[in-house]
Design a protein around this motif. Sequence first.
Motif, mmCIF file in Angstrom:
data_model
loop_
_atom_site.group_PDB
_atom_site.id
_atom_site.type_symbol
_atom_site.label_atom_id
_atom_site.label_comp_id
_atom_site.label_asym_id
_atom_site.label_seq_id
_atom_site.Cartn_x
_atom_site.Cartn_y
_atom_site.Cartn_z
ATOM 1 N N GLY A 1 22.499 45.234 -25.370
ATOM 2 C CA GLY A 1 21.443 44.711 -26.225
ATOM 3 C C GLY A 1 21.973 43.615 -27.119
ATOM 4 N N CYS A 2 21.136 43.202 -28.071
ATOM 5 C CA CYS A 2 21.545 42.169 -29.031
ATOM 6 C C CYS A 2 22.220 42.857 -30.208
ATOM 7 N N LEU A 3 23.493 43.108 -30.090
ATOM 8 C CA LEU A 3 24.221 43.831 -31.133
ATOM 9 C C LEU A 3 24.650 42.862 -32.234
ATOM 10 N N ASP A 4 24.591 43.336 -33.451
ATOM 11 C CA ASP A 4 25.012 42.539 -34.604
ATOM 12 C C ASP A 4 25.929 43.405 -35.455
ATOM 13 N N ASP A 5 27.235 43.270 -35.224
ATOM 14 C CA ASP A 5 28.226 44.020 -35.996
ATOM 15 C C ASP A 5 28.924 43.128 -37.006
#
Length: 618
Positions: free
Chosen positions: A589-593
């Motif tokens: 998915g569109c991960l934002d870490d």
Amino acid sequence: MEERARSAAEASRAKSGDSGAIQRNYVTPGLAGQPVSTVDNSKSFTPNLACRKTATLMEVLVQPGAGGDLASVSIARDSDLDGILDNRSTLGVPVSGICANGVISCAPGTWNQCRPFRWDIDQNHGIKLTEVDLPELAGCYCINNSCGANLAWGNLASVLRDLGGGMIGALTTADPRYGVAEAVIDGPVIRYVGAEATACTGAPALPQTAYRANPSAIQGDAFTASQTNPVFQAVLASPAGAGKVEQTRACTIEREVAVQSWTYDDIITASGPFEYVQSCGTDCRRYRIAGEGNCSATPPTYTALFRVLKPERIVSARITRIAGDDWVQARLNGQVIGYAGKRPWLGDGIPSGDCSVDLDPVNTTPIDMTSAFKAGDAEVAMRVRGGNGKRWGAVDVEVRVDTSCEQSERVVDLCSGYAADPACRLVDEDVDGVLTLRNGVATGLRPLPQTRLFGSAACTVSLTRPFFLRERRYRCAIDTASLPKPDMGRGAYIIDHSSETLLADRVRQSDGTFTTSTTGFSLPDRGSVPACEAICKTRAPKANNGVAPSGVVGSLQNAPTGTDIFYHSCDGANRCPAGPGEEVVSACGCLDDFPEAVVMMQSVRLAGADLVCTGTVR
């Protein structure tokens, strides 16, 4: 068109999407003399980048022992690049830990009696170990049973890469002609395929390879070569060589500190009929003005001149005592300020009455003269009436001054002109020995406020300031010819007057007039674009076997096992290509870490701020 673009992008990604693909498709065949093909594989060619090639440059064989150490490490090298492994050696110590540039040898199966070694090259260009201090090694970790079971066998591929990488680093540092093309792991063996890629000579001391140790020398050598190169001079003299060039300019912003020490005589001097001059401290002196008088003539006047060199450093000036036989009058700059006698004597005339009656009057009331001394030079005078001998009149003057150190500082900014010039940009900055900017990119380092001592042993001042010296380098664009600037008016007109369905244009005619036009147009369907590149997050257990001077990291922690985090690009079916032993933490998915990354970087920054420098430069 869109389909062709997607196909080209996929082909390009397959050829050079990661470091492994670049190594496999370009670096390895390029150095090994194998065919290199274009992105679409329609054409290929065989480059010849090296003078001599070899199937195997070096081969390393390891054998773990019962305690988890590498009990045996055998090294075979092709020293003359003729395809034959002619140089063989074996390490004389077990390997208990591996570093980026060396190894650590301990008592087998333990972390006791440890000795750090660095990879080095002997006179015969063979690989050897040199015993050093542990801080000279980098990236060390433990592999024997004292840090965990089966670490060497369970991670043999990475152990071989790290062990062989340190050897290759020492080899290429000693002789930068060597280029490593490929590393192949076959069980307990790692093989390096390499080539001699820089010059067709047997001598490693080549002018070209010298730039690795001294990169700054290439600029001067290039300028020298350009002056006699006919091709360069022809281009320089052509219209293409005229225009803008960049010049590098160096400047400094320096804090200049001056410390002035003062003595009493630097502030005030005195001359006159003094009976004596006494010291009452490093910043104080007492002067006695003395003289004889008589009863029949006009009272004599005795005048002392005080020359004030630094009026602002006068602390106090006063008359502390007036005494005589029979009358004494004290004056400041011609004005009566005090007397000693049995009746007041405040005028210019002589006192009436008794004379020479041995009364010896004394007046010890202090008379302040500070304001007069702070105004500049001052005259202190004494008149004496009476007396049967010498020195019957006396006036004591005490002067105190400020002899403390005087400090002055200013910031001399020789970079302000470059900083204000829009044609100049800052590329390097060094602040008190800390490199804060390199090649236009901030290093993330910031110097702490410093405390320095200024002056001499007699006068020392301690100053704490954010910086004392900034050394900067700017690159400034300079016009070398008066070339006409391009006319951007047409482009600006098109942008300002066009829309998604209408294209406006304005064209200059030969007679200088403009013709405007509008044309309808439409863009093709741009299709849908994913919001992001789908990625997934995985984790895998990892032993905390890092090594520091205090010992193995895991032995100092509550939990000796940590976790490695991995991020993978998902495939076309939106599946996560997790590696062996990895557990999926976040699906594709569109991960934002980014917040997590910021916390990690901030933690490292704050930990670095708490580090204490050693007394030795390392």
